[in-house]
Motif scaffolding. Structure first.
Motif, PDB file in Angstrom:
ATOM      1  N   HIS A 180      34.220  34.773 -31.775  1.00 50.56           N
ATOM      2  CA  HIS A 180      33.174  33.756 -31.883  1.00 50.56           C
ATOM      3  C   HIS A 180      33.796  32.366 -32.013  1.00 50.56           C
ATOM      4  CE1 HIS A 180      30.413  37.076 -32.680  1.00 50.56           C
ATOM      5  NE2 HIS A 180      31.287  37.509 -33.574  1.00 50.56           N
ATOM      6  N   PRO A 181      33.522  31.470 -31.080  1.00 51.70           N
ATOM      7  CA  PRO A 181      33.945  30.074 -31.255  1.00 51.70           C
ATOM      8  C   PRO A 181      33.170  29.431 -32.405  1.00 51.70           C
ATOM      9  CG  PRO A 181      33.424  30.556 -28.951  1.00 51.70           C
ATOM     10  CD  PRO A 181      32.916  31.707 -29.757  1.00 51.70           C
ATOM     11  N   ILE A 182      33.887  28.696 -33.261  1.00 56.25           N
ATOM     12  CA  ILE A 182      33.259  28.030 -34.398  1.00 56.25           C
ATOM     13  C   ILE A 182      33.190  26.520 -34.177  1.00 56.25           C
ATOM     14  CG2 ILE A 182      33.358  27.646 -36.877  1.00 56.25           C
ATOM     15  CD1 ILE A 182      32.756  30.519 -36.078  1.00 56.25           C
ATOM     16  N   SER A 183      34.313  25.930 -33.838  1.00 59.43           N
ATOM     17  CA  SER A 183      34.333  24.489 -33.588  1.00 59.43           C
ATOM     18  C   SER A 183      35.385  24.166 -32.523  1.00 59.43           C
ATOM     19  CB  SER A 183      34.639  23.716 -34.883  1.00 59.43           C
ATOM     20  OG  SER A 183      35.956  23.987 -35.328  1.00 59.43           O
ATOM     21  N   PRO A 184      35.149  23.085 -31.756  1.00 63.98           N
ATOM     22  CA  PRO A 184      34.031  22.144 -31.889  1.00 63.98           C
ATOM     23  C   PRO A 184      32.692  22.803 -31.552  1.00 63.98           C
ATOM     24  CG  PRO A 184      35.219  21.723 -29.860  1.00 63.98           C
ATOM     25  CD  PRO A 184      36.029  22.732 -30.605  1.00 63.98           C
ATOM     26  N   GLU A 185      31.659  22.361 -32.230  1.00 66.19           N
ATOM     27  CA  GLU A 185      30.322  22.900 -32.007  1.00 66.19           C
ATOM     28  C   GLU A 185      29.914  22.693 -30.548  1.00 66.19           C
ATOM     29  OE1 GLU A 185      25.771  22.220 -33.707  1.00 66.19           O
ATOM     30  OE2 GLU A 185      27.482  21.133 -34.566  1.00 66.19           O
ATOM     31  N   ASN A 186      29.256  23.713 -30.011  1.00 63.85           N
ATOM     32  CA  ASN A 186      28.830  23.631 -28.622  1.00 63.85           C
ATOM     33  C   ASN A 186      27.930  22.406 -28.416  1.00 63.85           C
ATOM     34  OD1 ASN A 186      28.822  24.705 -25.977  1.00 63.85           O
ATOM     35  ND2 ASN A 186      26.799  25.591 -26.295  1.00 63.85           N
ATOM     36  N   GLY A 187      28.289  21.566 -27.441  1.00 67.55           N
ATOM     37  CA  GLY A 187      27.536  20.346 -27.161  1.00 67.55           C
ATOM     38  C   GLY A 187      28.027  19.128 -27.913  1.00 67.55           C
ATOM     39  N   PHE A 188      29.060  19.281 -28.753  1.00 58.71           N
ATOM     40  CA  PHE A 188      29.615  18.136 -29.481  1.00 58.71           C
ATOM     41  C   PHE A 188      29.940  17.005 -28.507  1.00 58.71           C
ATOM     42  CE2 PHE A 188      33.583  16.017 -30.949  1.00 58.71           C
ATOM     43  CZ  PHE A 188      33.049  15.337 -32.033  1.00 58.71           C
ATOM     44  N   ASN A 189      29.535  15.780 -28.862  1.00 55.45           N
ATOM     45  CA  ASN A 189      29.636  14.688 -27.890  1.00 55.45           C
ATOM     46  C   ASN A 189      30.347  13.455 -28.436  1.00 55.45           C
ATOM     47  OD1 ASN A 189      27.719  13.828 -29.686  1.00 55.45           O
ATOM     48  ND2 ASN A 189      26.107  13.485 -28.179  1.00 55.45           N
ATOM     49  N   GLY A 190      31.163  13.633 -29.463  1.00 57.33           N
ATOM     50  CA  GLY A 190      31.843  12.471 -30.032  1.00 57.33           C
ATOM     51  C   GLY A 190      33.345  12.523 -29.894  1.00 57.33           C
ATOM     52  N   PHE A 191      33.842  13.279 -28.917  1.00 55.29           N
ATOM     53  CA  PHE A 191      35.286  13.445 -28.763  1.00 55.29           C
ATOM     54  C   PHE A 191      35.899  12.224 -28.079  1.00 55.29           C
ATOM     55  CE2 PHE A 191      38.724  15.334 -25.969  1.00 55.29           C
ATOM     56  CZ  PHE A 191      39.672  15.342 -26.961  1.00 55.29           C
ATOM     57  N   HIS A 192      36.968  11.698 -28.649  1.00 51.62           N
ATOM     58  CA  HIS A 192      37.669  10.555 -28.064  1.00 51.62           C
ATOM     59  C   HIS A 192      38.868  11.082 -27.274  1.00 51.62           C
ATOM     60  CE1 HIS A 192      35.204   7.665 -30.236  1.00 51.62           C
ATOM     61  NE2 HIS A 192      35.324   8.457 -31.300  1.00 51.62           N
ATOM     62  N   ALA A 193      38.645  11.196 -25.977  1.00 52.23           N
ATOM     63  CA  ALA A 193      39.596  11.910 -25.122  1.00 52.23           C
ATOM     64  C   ALA A 193      40.939  11.199 -24.994  1.00 52.23           C
ATOM     65  CB  ALA A 193      38.986  12.121 -23.734  1.00 52.23           C
ATOM     66  N   PHE A 194      40.977   9.873 -25.215  1.00 52.18           N
ATOM     67  CA  PHE A 194      42.233   9.130 -25.111  1.00 52.18           C
ATOM     68  C   PHE A 194      42.959   9.043 -26.459  1.00 52.18           C
ATOM     69  CE2 PHE A 194      40.032   7.744 -21.327  1.00 52.18           C
ATOM     70  CZ  PHE A 194      41.051   7.661 -20.375  1.00 52.18           C
ATOM     71  N   ASP A 195      42.393   9.668 -27.490  1.00 51.12           N
ATOM     72  CA  ASP A 195      42.962   9.601 -28.828  1.00 51.12           C
ATOM     73  C   ASP A 195      44.111  10.601 -28.944  1.00 51.12           C
ATOM     74  OD1 ASP A 195      43.503   9.673 -31.567  1.00 51.12           O
ATOM     75  OD2 ASP A 195      41.412   9.267 -32.078  1.00 51.12           O
ATOM     76  N   SER A 196      45.215  10.184 -29.528  1.00 53.70           N
ATOM     77  CA  SER A 196      46.381  11.060 -29.672  1.00 53.70           C
ATOM     78  C   SER A 196      46.161  12.162 -30.688  1.00 53.70           C
ATOM     79  CB  SER A 196      47.609  10.234 -30.078  1.00 53.70           C
ATOM     80  OG  SER A 196      47.377   9.586 -31.326  1.00 53.70           O
ATOM     81  N   ALA A 197      45.079  12.086 -31.482  1.00 53.04           N
ATOM     82  CA  ALA A 197      44.817  13.130 -32.474  1.00 53.04           C
ATOM     83  C   ALA A 197      44.389  14.432 -31.821  1.00 53.04           C
ATOM     84  CB  ALA A 197      43.745  12.664 -33.457  1.00 53.04           C
ATOM     85  N   GLY A 198      43.927  14.383 -30.574  1.00 52.19           N
ATOM     86  CA  GLY A 198      43.557  15.596 -29.857  1.00 52.19           C
ATOM     87  C   GLY A 198      42.310  16.259 -30.405  1.00 52.19           C
TER      88      GLY A 198
END
Length: 454
Positions: free
Chosen positions: A143-161
């Motif tokens: 079972h996937p837990i996170s990121p929550e399905n549909g999460f929309n606040g990911f900063h794709a250029f951020d080095s934190a991944g």
């Protein structure tokens, strides 16, 4: 002949006689062996030999199977018709209980390791043994837990991944499971992009940017990242020892902008394909002001609202023609720089169809007609049944009219029955009375009445 020579001659004769007698060789003695076979209840064939005799076997929790004893003589299997020539009885020990039978059926409702012992006693009083360890396991489930399905606040250029977390059930104490993470921007190719082997219960971080380069070329753009996990117990192909998660998705925040994008899937449940909706979707802000109004004429449909400010919003969906579909509303909060896809906004038809006689009086030679009306999903014509005086009549349906020729002409109970719409709403049960007019030239339709009132 002296005495010593005579003794020698007697010994030679004796030795010669022994050498000429038939001798019983070890290979002439039948060698009996007993073997256990576990045959799943799902198998309906007759040959248990298809299921090899093994010392250990893994089965799913709740499995019911037959434990079958096979007897071999000199490693040749003996058919059941001849087993009684060699064996007196069979004694099974399963989970600490004894059973006396050549074949037993047993269910294993609990997980764990269960030892099965087979003892067979032959006609010489010798006991043969075979053992089987059954490993009863639950279905492996990841079972996937996170990121929550549909999460929309990911900063794709951020080095934190991004940190992924999963949970896996069904790993037993005697097992190890291997879980693998897949990530791709193409949903259809997800399972071709293996990222790494990850903990089956815990977290795993990709600690580097998902996108690199000049972010300005992706201004006001959100990127979808699809991900999923597989889990499998190594060195086995048993279906209950492997699992694949549902495909999940998360989105990058809109790049280089504070505005947001809202996506609203819309569906009319059970709407007949021939009916064209006339829907309106209204978007309002926290002050009650209308920000946008979108029309829809397809089912299903996807509505987009672009360049929205962060705010508490309200969506209202209604249809001007399909009045049996009740309006629906949804409130939400739209954060800054987000690409938000809502769950499907669904309209439901909860009102049954109606039937109304086209006329109250008919000529004896005319067809009797009823109008069929449904302001929602549409009338399911195949369900409609015409019953007159207990007889089911043939009918003709054209558009929203059903017609039929009567076979009874005075004091006949008529039912236009089993009328329902595509949403499954059934019309109420009522009947009419078909009777001859006083002059006898026409038929009069009276009603409707509740069943039993005539």
């Amino acid at each position: 002949m002296n005495k010593r020579l005579w003794i020698c001659i007697v010994l030679l004769i004796a030795l010669y006689g022994c050498g000429s007698d038939p001798r019983v060789e070890s290979e002439d003695v039948p060698r009996l062996r007993a073997y256990i076979h576990f045959v799943p209840s799902s198998y309906y064939g007759t040959s248990y030999l298809l299921f090899s005799s093994v010392r250990e076997k893994e089965i799913p929790q709740g499995e019911t199977g037959r434990l079958v004893a096979e007897i071999r003589v000199n490693e040749k299997s003996i058919t059941s018709d001849y087993v009684s020539d060699y064996i007196q009885n069979f004694i099974w020990t399963v989970d600490g209980k004894d059973y006396i039978s050549g074949t037993i059926t047993h269910t294993f409702p609990d997980t764990g390791i269960f030892d099965v012992t087979l003892r067979t006693v032959d006609f010489f009083g010798d006991t043969l043994y075979d053992t089987l360890s059954l490993y009863v396991t639950t279905q492996l489930s990841v079972h996937p837990i996170s990121p929550e399905n549909g999460f929309n606040g990911f900063h794709a250029f951020d080095s934190a991944g991004m940190t992924f977390e999963i949970q896996t059930e069904g790993i037993n104490s005697w097992q190890d499971a291997v879980c693998k993470l897949y990530v791709s921007t193409e949903k259809s190719y997800l399972w071709e992009f293996l990222i790494d082997t990850i903990p089956c219960n815990g977290k795993y971080t990709i600690d580097e940017p998902f996108l690199i380069g000049d972010s300005t070329i992706l201004t006001d753009t959100a990127i979808a990242f699809y991900w999923g996990v597989t889990a499998q117990v190594p060195d086995t192909e048993l279906d209950f020892n492997k699992d694949t998660s549902d495909i999940q998705v998360f989105y990058s925040a809109l790049i280089n902008t504070d505005s947001s994008h809202l996506v609203v899937p819309v569906r009319y449940r059970s709407l007949a394909s021939s009916i064209i909706p006339r829907g309106t979707l209204i978007l309002q802000n926290s002050q009650g002001d209308t920000l946008a109004q979108k029309a829809l004429s397809k089912n299903p449909a996807v509505i987009h609202f672009n360049r929205l400010a962060s705010d508490s919003l309200t969506l209202t969906l209604w249809d001007s023609t399909l009045t049996e579909y009740a309006p629906v509303s949804q409130s939400l909060y739209l954060s800054k720089s987000s690409y938000l896809i809502l769950d499907t906004l669904t309209l439901f038809d909860t009102v049954p169809p109606v039937r109304i006689p086209a006329n109250k009086r008919y000529a004896r030679s005319d067809s009797i007609r009823f109008y069929l009306y449904d302001g929602g999903s549409g009338v399911s014509q195949n369900s409609l049944t015409i019953i007159l005086a207990g007889d089911t009549l043939s009918k003709n349906v054209s558009g929203d009219v059903v017609s039929f020729l009567p076979n009874c002409y005075n004091n006949c109970e008529l039912s236009v029955a089993a009328l329902r719409d595509y949403a499954g709403n059934s019309a109420s049960s009522v009947v009419w009375n078909l009777k001859r007019s006083e002059d006898g030239d026409s038929l009069i339709l009276l009603g409707p009445y509740n069943p039993g009132d005539l």
